[in-house]
Design an enzyme around this catalytic site. Structure first.
Site, short mmCIF file in Angstrom:
data_model
loop_
_atom_site.label_atom_id
_atom_site.label_comp_id
_atom_site.label_asym_id
_atom_site.label_seq_id
_atom_site.Cartn_x
_atom_site.Cartn_y
_atom_site.Cartn_z
N GLY A 140 61.08 70.97 54.99
CA GLY A 140 59.78 70.83 55.66
C GLY A 140 58.91 72.05 55.55
CB SER A 141 57.21 74.03 58.21
OG SER A 141 56.63 72.92 58.86
CB VAL A 142 61.34 76.24 55.07
CG1 VAL A 142 61.87 77.39 54.24
CG2 VAL A 142 61.91 76.30 56.48
#
Length: 297
Positions: free
Chosen positions: A248-250
Site C-alpha cells: 500500500g502506502s509504502v
C-alpha cells in the site's frame, strides 16, 4: 525417594485394600532441569584430596564419580538472537502423532497400527520449516557385535547406509540492522498499541534482505506460562513473508519518486481522486472507500 514414599502413603490411605507397588531398584527422581555445564559437571563428580608430593600442600584435588547422581543430556536448539530472528528462523517441535497418521492417510501410506510417538523434532515456521529436508539430514544404518556394555567389538561393524549431515543455510540478514529494527518495532508496539508491527529492510542495489522483523514476538529460551496457546502461535508468525497484505502506502513514495525522476509529473501538479482505480475487471478502492477529490503530488 521421599516424594515416592509420600505418594505411596497417600495411595495406601486412599485405597487401604490395594497393595502398593514396591519401589523399583533403579527408581530415579529428577531434581533439576536445564542446568549449565559447570553445574552438571559438579553433579557428575565430587572432588577429594589425594596425596601428591609435587604439590606445595602435599595434596591435590581429584575428581571422583558422585554415587547416587546421574545426568541425562539432551540436545536442544539454541536461538542465538532469541526473539529478534524467531520469525525468520522458525523453531523445532515434536510432531503430533495424530497429525503424522493423518499425513500417512492422505498420502495413501496409512496402516492399521497407531502412529508411534515421534522422537525427531521437525521445523515449524520460517527457514526451519521451508528447508526441513535440507536441514534435517538423514540417519545412517549399520550392524555390529556388541559387548554387555553396548561397546562395539573391533572390526565387527558393517555400514549398511552412510549418514548424511544436514546442510547449513546462510542468509543476508545483518544482525545489527535486525536488532535495531526489532528495537524500533517494540517501541512502536508499546507507544501506539497496534495489533502488530512489520519492518523490512532491503539493500537497494542487490535486493538482499537485511532485516525482517515482526511483532508481537516471544523469547523461546524461557517458558511463558502466562501466554495462551493462541498468543504463543501469533507471536511466532512471520507477517512480513506470510501475510497476504499489500504494502500500500509504502510504495507510494517509490512510485512518485520514479514519476518525478522521469518527468511524467511535477511537484505542483494536481489530479482528481474518485476513490478507486479500475484495473482490468477489478476496482482497487481507497481506504474506507472514500474519494479524496483534487489532490496534489
Amino acid at each position: 525417594v521421599a516424594a515416592r514414599e509420600a505418594d505411596l502413603k497417600r495411595q495406601q490411605e486412599q485405597f487401604p485394600n490395594r497393595k502398593p507397588k514396591p519401589l523399583p531398584v533403579n527408581f530415579s527422581v529428577a531434581i533439576a532441569k536445564d542446568r549449565e555445564w559447570d553445574t552438571l559437571d559438579a553433579l557428575r563428580y565430587s572432588a577429594e584430596d589425594v596425596p601428591d608430593a609435587s604439590s606445595p600442600t602435599g595434596k591435590r584435588k581429584q575428581k571422583k564419580i558422585l554415587e547416587g547422581f546421574a545426568v541425562a543430556e539432551k540436545m536442544r536448539r539454541v536461538y542465538t538472537m532469541n526473539e529478534e530472528a524467531l520469525h525468520v528462523v522458525g523453531r523445532l517441535l515434536l510432531p503430533d502423532p495424530k497429525d503424522m497418521q493423518k499425513k500417512q492417510e492422505d498420502s495413501g501410506e496409512a496402516t492399521t497400527t497407531t502412529a508411534k510417538a515421534p522422537t525427531r523434532e521437525v521445523g515449524i515456521y520460517g527457514l526451519e520449516q521451508g528447508y526441513e529436508a535440507d536441514l534435517q539430514g538423514e540417519d545412517g544404518k549399520s550392524v555390529a557385535e556388541l559387548d554387555n556394555s553396548g561397546n562395539i567389538f573391533e572390526k565387527t561393524q558393517t555400514i549398511l547406509k552412510a549418514k548424511r549431515d544436514g546442510s547449513d543455510i546462510h542468509t543476508t540478514l545483518d544482525q545489527e540492522i535486525q536488532h535495531v529494527a526489532m528495537k524500533e518495532a517494540k517501541r512502536i508496539q508499546q507507544e501506539f498499541k497496534p495489533k502488530s508491527v512489520s519492518i523490512v529492510v532491503l539493500e537497494p542495489t542487490t535486493g538482499h534482505l537485511l532485516a525482517l522483523v515482526s511483532t508481537p514476538t516471544v523469547d523461546l529460551s524461557t517458558p511463558h506460562p502466562e501466554m495462551s496457546a493462541e498468543e504463543m502461535l501469533l507471536s511466532q508468525q512471520d507477517r512480513c513473508a506470510t501475510y497476504r497484505l499489500e504494502p500500500g502506502s509504502v510504495l507510494k513514495t517509490l512510485t512518485i519518486a520514479a514519476a518525478l525522476e522521469l518527468g511524467r509529473v511535477t511537484p505542483t501538479e494536481t489530479f482528481t481522486c474518485y476513490g478507486g482505480l479500475t484495473v482490468g475487471n477489478k476496482t482497487i478502492h481507497c481506504d474506507n472507500n472514500k474519494d479524496h477529490g483534487d489532490v496534489n503530488i
